[in-house]
Design a protein around this motif. Structure first.
Motif, PDB file in Angstrom:
ATOM      1  N   PRO A   1       0.842  -1.205   0.000  1.00  0.00           N
ATOM      2  CA  PRO A   1       0.000   0.000   0.000  1.00  0.00           C
ATOM      3  C   PRO A   1       0.871   1.247   0.000  1.00  0.00           C
ATOM      4  O   PRO A   1       2.027   1.189   0.441  1.00  0.00           O
ATOM      5  CB  PRO A   1      -0.769  -0.115   1.324  1.00  0.00           C
ATOM      6  CG  PRO A   1       0.124  -0.928   2.201  1.00  0.00           C
ATOM      7  CD  PRO A   1       0.820  -1.906   1.280  1.00  0.00           C
ATOM      8  N   MET A   2       0.327   2.357  -0.468  1.00  0.00           N
ATOM      9  CA  MET A   2       1.095   3.608  -0.448  1.00  0.00           C
ATOM     10  C   MET A   2       1.326   4.076   0.997  1.00  0.00           C
ATOM     11  O   MET A   2       2.355   4.641   1.312  1.00  0.00           O
ATOM     12  CB  MET A   2       0.375   4.693  -1.247  1.00  0.00           C
ATOM     13  CG  MET A   2       0.398   4.476  -2.749  1.00  0.00           C
ATOM     14  SD  MET A   2       2.071   4.513  -3.440  1.00  0.00           S
ATOM     15  CE  MET A   2       2.285   2.808  -3.883  1.00  0.00           C
ATOM     16  N   ASP A   3       0.353   3.873   1.844  1.00  0.00           N
ATOM     17  CA  ASP A   3       0.467   4.249   3.254  1.00  0.00           C
ATOM     18  C   ASP A   3       1.044   3.046   3.997  1.00  0.00           C
ATOM     19  O   ASP A   3       0.475   1.958   3.958  1.00  0.00           O
ATOM     20  CB  ASP A   3      -0.955   4.557   3.770  1.00  0.00           C
ATOM     21  CG  ASP A   3      -0.994   5.140   5.167  1.00  0.00           C
ATOM     22  OD1 ASP A   3       0.025   5.672   5.642  1.00  0.00           O
ATOM     23  OD2 ASP A   3      -2.085   5.093   5.777  1.00  0.00           O
TER      24      ASP A   3
ATOM     25  N   CYS B   1      -2.893   8.666  -2.632  1.00  0.00           N
ATOM     26  CA  CYS B   1      -2.190   9.264  -3.768  1.00  0.00           C
ATOM     27  C   CYS B   1      -2.952  10.465  -4.317  1.00  0.00           C
ATOM     28  O   CYS B   1      -2.444  11.194  -5.178  1.00  0.00           O
ATOM     29  CB  CYS B   1      -2.011   8.238  -4.896  1.00  0.00           C
ATOM     30  SG  CYS B   1      -3.568   7.841  -5.732  1.00  0.00           S
ATOM     31  N   THR B   2      -4.191  10.633  -3.860  1.00  0.00           N
ATOM     32  CA  THR B   2      -5.112  11.587  -4.486  1.00  0.00           C
ATOM     33  C   THR B   2      -4.606  13.030  -4.528  1.00  0.00           C
ATOM     34  O   THR B   2      -4.706  13.681  -5.571  1.00  0.00           O
ATOM     35  CB  THR B   2      -6.489  11.484  -3.800  1.00  0.00           C
ATOM     36  OG1 THR B   2      -6.872  10.110  -3.804  1.00  0.00           O
ATOM     37  CG2 THR B   2      -7.527  12.314  -4.507  1.00  0.00           C
ATOM     38  N   PRO B   3      -4.051  13.565  -3.423  1.00  0.00           N
ATOM     39  CA  PRO B   3      -3.558  14.944  -3.501  1.00  0.00           C
ATOM     40  C   PRO B   3      -2.530  15.122  -4.624  1.00  0.00           C
ATOM     41  O   PRO B   3      -2.618  16.091  -5.403  1.00  0.00           O
ATOM     42  CB  PRO B   3      -2.929  15.165  -2.117  1.00  0.00           C
ATOM     43  CG  PRO B   3      -3.736  14.274  -1.214  1.00  0.00           C
ATOM     44  CD  PRO B   3      -3.973  13.039  -2.044  1.00  0.00           C
TER      45      PRO B   3
ATOM     46  N   ARG C   1      -1.791   2.517  -5.827  1.00  0.00           N
ATOM     47  CA  ARG C   1      -1.872   1.065  -5.673  1.00  0.00           C
ATOM     48  C   ARG C   1      -3.314   0.577  -5.659  1.00  0.00           C
ATOM     49  O   ARG C   1      -3.539  -0.623  -5.673  1.00  0.00           O
ATOM     50  CB  ARG C   1      -1.160   0.670  -4.379  1.00  0.00           C
ATOM     51  CG  ARG C   1      -0.958  -0.813  -4.183  1.00  0.00           C
ATOM     52  CD  ARG C   1      -0.168  -1.484  -5.298  1.00  0.00           C
ATOM     53  NE  ARG C   1       0.474  -2.712  -4.840  1.00  0.00           N
ATOM     54  CZ  ARG C   1       1.069  -3.589  -5.641  1.00  0.00           C
ATOM     55  NH1 ARG C   1       1.105  -3.378  -6.951  1.00  0.00           N
ATOM     56  NH2 ARG C   1       1.650  -4.661  -5.154  1.00  0.00           N
ATOM     57  N   CYS C   2      -4.267   1.505  -5.604  1.00  0.00           N
ATOM     58  CA  CYS C   2      -5.663   1.071  -5.439  1.00  0.00           C
ATOM     59  C   CYS C   2      -6.447   0.964  -6.739  1.00  0.00           C
ATOM     60  O   CYS C   2      -7.185   0.020  -6.933  1.00  0.00           O
ATOM     61  CB  CYS C   2      -6.420   2.058  -4.562  1.00  0.00           C
ATOM     62  SG  CYS C   2      -5.833   2.194  -2.885  1.00  0.00           S
ATOM     63  N   THR C   3      -6.342   1.979  -7.573  1.00  0.00           N
ATOM     64  CA  THR C   3      -7.368   2.153  -8.603  1.00  0.00           C
ATOM     65  C   THR C   3      -7.081   1.452  -9.925  1.00  0.00           C
ATOM     66  O   THR C   3      -7.989   1.275 -10.732  1.00  0.00           O
ATOM     67  CB  THR C   3      -7.528   3.646  -8.960  1.00  0.00           C
ATOM     68  OG1 THR C   3      -6.272   4.114  -9.494  1.00  0.00           O
ATOM     69  CG2 THR C   3      -7.896   4.472  -7.740  1.00  0.00           C
TER      70      THR C   3
ATOM     71  N   GLY D   1     -12.401   8.432  -8.952  1.00  0.00           N
ATOM     72  CA  GLY D   1     -10.966   8.506  -9.229  1.00  0.00           C
ATOM     73  C   GLY D   1     -10.100   8.297  -8.006  1.00  0.00           C
ATOM     74  O   GLY D   1      -8.911   8.629  -8.034  1.00  0.00           O
ATOM     75  N   LEU D   2     -10.679   7.783  -6.939  1.00  0.00           N
ATOM     76  CA  LEU D   2      -9.882   7.529  -5.737  1.00  0.00           C
ATOM     77  C   LEU D   2     -10.504   6.389  -4.948  1.00  0.00           C
ATOM     78  O   LEU D   2     -11.722   6.186  -5.001  1.00  0.00           O
ATOM     79  CB  LEU D   2      -9.801   8.773  -4.850  1.00  0.00           C
ATOM     80  CG  LEU D   2     -11.101   9.276  -4.202  1.00  0.00           C
ATOM     81  CD1 LEU D   2     -10.788  10.068  -2.949  1.00  0.00           C
ATOM     82  CD2 LEU D   2     -11.878  10.120  -5.176  1.00  0.00           C
ATOM     83  N   GLN D   3      -9.647   5.666  -4.257  1.00  0.00           N
ATOM     84  CA  GLN D   3     -10.147   4.653  -3.329  1.00  0.00           C
ATOM     85  C   GLN D   3      -9.673   5.001  -1.922  1.00  0.00           C
ATOM     86  O   GLN D   3     -10.399   5.596  -1.143  1.00  0.00           O
ATOM     87  CB  GLN D   3      -9.750   3.251  -3.779  1.00  0.00           C
ATOM     88  CG  GLN D   3     -10.512   2.852  -5.058  1.00  0.00           C
ATOM     89  CD  GLN D   3     -10.228   1.447  -5.555  1.00  0.00           C
ATOM     90  OE1 GLN D   3      -9.852   0.557  -4.808  1.00  0.00           O
ATOM     91  NE2 GLN D   3     -10.393   1.239  -6.850  1.00  0.00           N
ATOM     92  N   CYS D   4      -8.411   4.687  -1.599  1.00  0.00           N
ATOM     93  CA  CYS D   4      -7.957   5.022  -0.247  1.00  0.00           C
ATOM     94  C   CYS D   4      -7.653   6.497  -0.098  1.00  0.00           C
ATOM     95  O   CYS D   4      -7.559   7.009   1.015  1.00  0.00           O
ATOM     96  CB  CYS D   4      -6.738   4.192   0.137  1.00  0.00           C
ATOM     97  SG  CYS D   4      -5.179   4.781  -0.562  1.00  0.00           S
TER      98      CYS D   4
END
Ligand code: FES
Ligand code: FES
Lengths: 813, 163
Positions: free
Chosen positions: A209-211, B110-112, B144-146, B104-107
């Protein structure tokens, strides 16, 4: 009803109108209620949280994979200004018990290594300091003298006599060994005219995960309560294990869940980081934050994926009918065994995939080596097993020279055979496998791509097609962790999820969840949609919060594609109790019959009489403030809670010839990929990629698409890029993003997703889990498609990842 | 690198339209300045080695890795972080809204950085450019999510909605 009839009787459209009057909110493509805070940069991940007086920790990892710790000199580090304490394994041993484990036996794991280290990166010391920079500086000043020991990195060598022992107390590196036989496997192999056999290799990779994993310990010396803020607190009902590690009464451990920037398994029952943060806070007497940096996450977070060597065989008739499956697996678990052999228990839930295979043998040797221990990764071992099965099926098609779709179609379990009992005893609740297959073939126009491939091949281009299937078991009971043992020490059978609902005096609904639930999935959206469905309120009017562990009811959290199914059941249960109370209050006030009331637009009213209604706010105000208006036997307030247990699970038989029902809500999917391989560079381009999934009733098609696509791309990483590499001393060679390649936006195909819905007869609303499906297919489909593209070279793909270098090696051989 | 204890420098920079000042060690990264000293925790760290792009911010309009820059290197310059994208009352900007509408986002981790990188791309290509150009623009930010599909769709939708 807007259900269309598809091929083979498949229901292609969403079930928007079930029998009892229709669904308004479940199944709707709503924007997620979680999004706005993330979009504004207000996600409050663990590293964003600051407590007053908080100190910071950094850890020192071992540079050796196997070495005796001769001495540790911490004096220079302690003298550095800003350092509060330096903590070694001895300090930990004096204050804490070993870490919790579900499969340890003699395999004891401490928060910080004592006596010896067993893998590269294992923690040997921690520094608490005023600031993270100082903590890291101090780590460099710790002088550890090691006496390197011979390493054992290969599970086959590890099993030989005289191999260096990872855990001397165990007397062997084989932690566990067992063969399960279901049916008459030898007879079936002997009788079948044909069989294929392959040695297959699935390498160690990780969720990444990124976090990273992190926690803040906050010890209150006055009350003795240890509060730990952590980006995992799965298994609320297992936290007493963590309290035992910290040697405090379970009542004095309080875990506060913090949303995480992804898990994919890597935060599933995360134990090491919260335990360490809690202990460091007890030592420092003030809050201490420990968040892994990327290197620590890669080297010492427990949760890397499977690392398996297979010898597998499939027996079949001349007409392609599958008869028996034999799987022999040596699994390189690394240095510790937190989950025991649960990742193989998981595989046994759907070891025959979507096919009618009657006889199965499954052998496992769980071997210890000087690598980091395995943990969970999206699929929890079943994704590996699916790759093995689909590889064997492709080999069988090649052996018989029949079409790869045709051989699969011939063996699919029929829509009229559900619930279907698999040879291991687990059941598949429902499905329409033929329907999903037909939909995906239609979605890509399969005959067109077969013709295209053949045309391209005639021109000397390397185009290949893969078509693979997978089941997706969802919602584990707990038996997979212990049915391996004839006389297990501890045989839990619970994996519940809870929800509390409260309507405040102004009529707003607040839902409290009881496990860590926010990892990038959509728990708040799912819960809001279910509440909206039950009460007919706007989903974004519902507030979802998370209980800390001192206030939490039993919960298990996400994992094994369980959360949506289980939380929906819990919310449905609590809603039903609460609605009953509302009906009684309203019936009294409206002078109506309870049975004539319905919930509509944030109110409760008499069916067919639009004027006769009370808003939820009116009912709530009465419930809180006007006791004398309530029925005499009713308590004030408007809240209810429910703990939803696994709705369908049974015990394994004593002799383990029947493992019982342990993972029964089974989705189904097909993917088709068309790739073009450049034989000179090894680059794989995607010409077409389509997926069709059946996850039962869909709650939110938009977030489900996200899970499917995200999982598919993670599987693409597993298939093409990801693998931990070790040097001959067991040091990880690619412990950074520079050297461990994750798929970027340039590496991924456009993926079109289709859905079918075959509701589960056993779950609330018919929902099945769907968080892992994508990753269960990509390794198999890319193996198939690339193998097909490289047909002129006669390549058989048996090892992942299929790197560009590997492809070039094949084409230039 | 270890710095003499007590050595500090004052940095002035414009962040999201406001001039800010902080006293920091010379070795403090821009990311830590934002996160620790200015309490702007929307800038996220996932590798701290310049690879993942999750720490991207816009420095005088250009995306930079906040983990690779020292705070002192931003002296006198102008910075846009994710906290500067929404209106003061929290109303989402158009690009943020497009990510919301297209999942366009999950967790959200990375969104910012995705938003800021997309913001830069859309400034250079107001019509969004080709899908290939969008892919290339965000290729330096790992998610890593989308699987990126819905991020690309979000950026495309924001371009189509116009400025
Ligand atoms: S945190 Fe800056 S590039 Fe990864
Ligand atoms: S949304 Fe989780 S990393 Fe991109």
């Amino acid at each position: 009803m807007t259900v269309e009839q598809g091929p083979n009787g498949a229901r292609i459209a969403r079930e928007t109108a079930p029998p009892q009057g229709g669904r308004r909110w479940i199944g709707k493509r709503l924007n997620r209620v979680e999004d706005p805070r993330f979009l504004r940069g207000q996600g409050r991940y663990i590293d964003d949280i600051k407590l007053p007086g908080m100190a910071h920790a950094a850890v020192l990892g071992s540079p050796h994979a196997h070495a005796r710790i001769v001495s540790i000199d911490t004096r220079a580090a302690e003298r550095l200004p800003g350092v509060i304490a330096v903590v070694t394994g001895e300090d930990v041993a004096a204050r804490a018990a070993p870490l919790p484990s579900f499969g340890a036996g003699e395999i004891v794991q401490d928060m910080i290594a004592t006596e010896k280290v067993r893998y590269h990166g294992e923690t040997v010391a921690a520094v608490i300091a005023e600031d993270r920079y100082v903590a890291e500086d101090a780590c460099e000043l710790i002088d550890v003298v090691y006496e390197p020991l011979p390493v054992v990195l290969d599970p086959f060598t590890a099993r030989e006599d005289g191999a260096p022992l990872v855990h001397e107390a165990l007397g062997s590196n084989t932690a566990y060994e067992r063969t399960f036989t279901f049916g008459a496997v030898d007879d079936a192999f002997a009788a079948a005219p044909r069989s294929v056999r392959a040695r297959l290799r699935w390498p160690r990779s990780t969720g990444m995960p990124m976090d990273t994993n992190g926690a803040i310990g906050d010890y209150d010396a006055g009350t003795g309560v240890v509060t730990i803020h952590a980006n995992s607190m799965n298994f609320t009902y297992f936290l007493w294990l963590l309290a035992a590690t910290l040697k405090i009464p379970a009542s004095k451990l309080r875990l506060v869940p913090v949303g995480a920037g992804g898990s994919f398994g890597s935060k599933f029952f995360m134990h090491k980081v919260p335990a360490l943060a809690g202990l460091l806070s007890m030592i420092a007497g003030r809050p201490v934050k420990y968040v892994e940096d990327r290197t620590a996450h890669i080297l010492s977070n427990d949760h890397a994926g499977s690392d398996r060597h297979y010898d597998a065989a499939l027996a079949f008739d001349d007409d392609g009918t599958f008869r028996a499956l034999r799987i022999d697996c040596v699994d390189d678990y690394g240095a510790y065994l937190q989950f025991g052999t649960g990742t193989h228990g998981n595989a046994l839930s759907q070891v025959v995939g979507p096919y009618r295979i009657q006889h199965v043998e499954y052998s496992l040797a769980a071997v210890l080596t000087n690598k980091n221990q395995q943990g969970a990764y999206r699929g929890f071992g079943a994704e590996v097993s699916n790759w093995v099965l689909e590889r064997l099926v492709d080999l069988a098609a090649r052996e018989l020279d029949v079409d790869r779709v045709e051989i699969r179609r011939r063996n699919l379990i029929g829509a009229d055979e559900f619930p279907y009992r698999t040879p291991t005893g687990n059941i598949y609740d429902s499905g329409n496998y033929q329907g999903v297959l037909e939909q995906v073939l239609e979605a890509v126009d399969y005959p067109h791509w077969v013709a295209e491939r053949d045309r391209a091949r005639a021109e000397g281009r390397h185009v290949g097609i893969g078509v693979v299937a997978s089941n997706e078991r969802s919602v584990f009971s707990s038996t997979e962790f212990w049915f391996w043992f004839d006389e297990p020490d501890f045989t839990p059978t619970s994996s519940p999820e809870s929800a509390s609902l409260q309507i405040d005096p102004t009529g707003r609904i607040v839902v409290t969840l009881h496990s860590q639930a926010q990892w990038g999935n959509s728990p708040e959206t799912v819960v809001s949609q279910v509440v909206a469905e039950e009460f007919d309120v706007e989903p974004d009017s519902v507030l979802v919060t998370y209980a800390d562990s001192q206030h939490a009811l039993p919960g298990t959290g996400p994992g094994g594609s369980r959360f949506t199914v289980m939380v929906a059941g819990a919310v449905a249960g609590a809603s039903s109790t609460l609605k009953q109370k509302i009906r009684r209050i309203a019936a009294d006030k409206l002078e109506a019959n309870e049975d004539d009331l319905e919930f509509r637009n944030g109110a409760v009213g008499v069916i067919g009489t639009p004027d006769a209604e009370l808003s939820l706010a009116d009912v709530a105000m009465t419930a809180y403030m006007f006791r004398l208006d309530l029925p005499p036997d009713m308590e004030s307030g408007l809240s209810a809670q429910s703990t939803y247990d696994h709705p369908l699970t049974t015990l394994p038989s004593g002799d383990r010839s029947d493992l019982g029902i342990f993972y029964p809500f089974v989705g189904h999917a097909w993917h088709i990929a068309v790739v073009e391989v450049d034989p000179e560079t090894g680059k794989v381009d995607f010409l077409r990629y389509a997926a069709v999934h059946d996850a039962g009733t869909v709650v939110n098609p938009q977030s489900l698409d996200g899970q499917i696509i995200g999982g598919t791309v993670q599987g693409l990483g597993t298939a093409l890029y990801e693998q931990y590499l070790y040097d001959d001393q067991g040091r990880v060679r690619n412990a950074s993003f520079e050297h461990y390649h994750l798929p970027s936006s340039m590496d991924v195909p456009r993926i079109t997703v289709g859905h079918q819905e075959t509701p589960s007869p056993y779950t609330a609303y018919g929902i099945k889990g769907a968080g892992e499906g994508g990753r269960m297919l990509t390794p198999a489909i890319l193996s198939a498609a690339i193998e097909d593209a490289l047909q002129p070279y006669g390549v058989t793909i048996t090892t992942l990842p299929i790197t560009a270098e590997q492809i070039v090696a094949w084409t230039t051989a | 690198m270890s710095t003499a204890a007590g050595q500090r420098v004052t940095v002035h920079l414009e962040v999201n339209g406001l001039w800010r000042e902080a006293v920091v060690e010379p070795r403090r990264t821009l990311a830590d300045l934002l996160r620790e000293d200015l309490d702007l925790t929307g800038t996220h760290l996932a590798c701290e080695t310049g690879v993942c792009g999750n720490c991207n911010v816009l420095l005088d309009g250009e995306s930079v890795r906040a983990c690779l820059m020292f705070a002192v290197q931003a002296e006198g310059r102008s910075l846009l972080t994710v906290e500067g994208l929404a209106a003061d009352d929290g109303t989402l900007g158009d690009l943020q809204q497009a990510f919301h509408d297209h999942h366009g986002l999950q967790c959200g981790f990375c969104t910012p950085a995705m938003l800021l990188t997309a913001h830069e791309h859309l400034r250079e290509h107001p019509d969004g450019g080709t899908d290939e150009q969008i892919r290339e623009a965000i290729s330096g930010v790992l998610c890593r999510c989308t699987g990126y599909e819905q991020i690309i769709a979000s950026i495309r939708a924001a371009a189509e909605a116009g400025p």
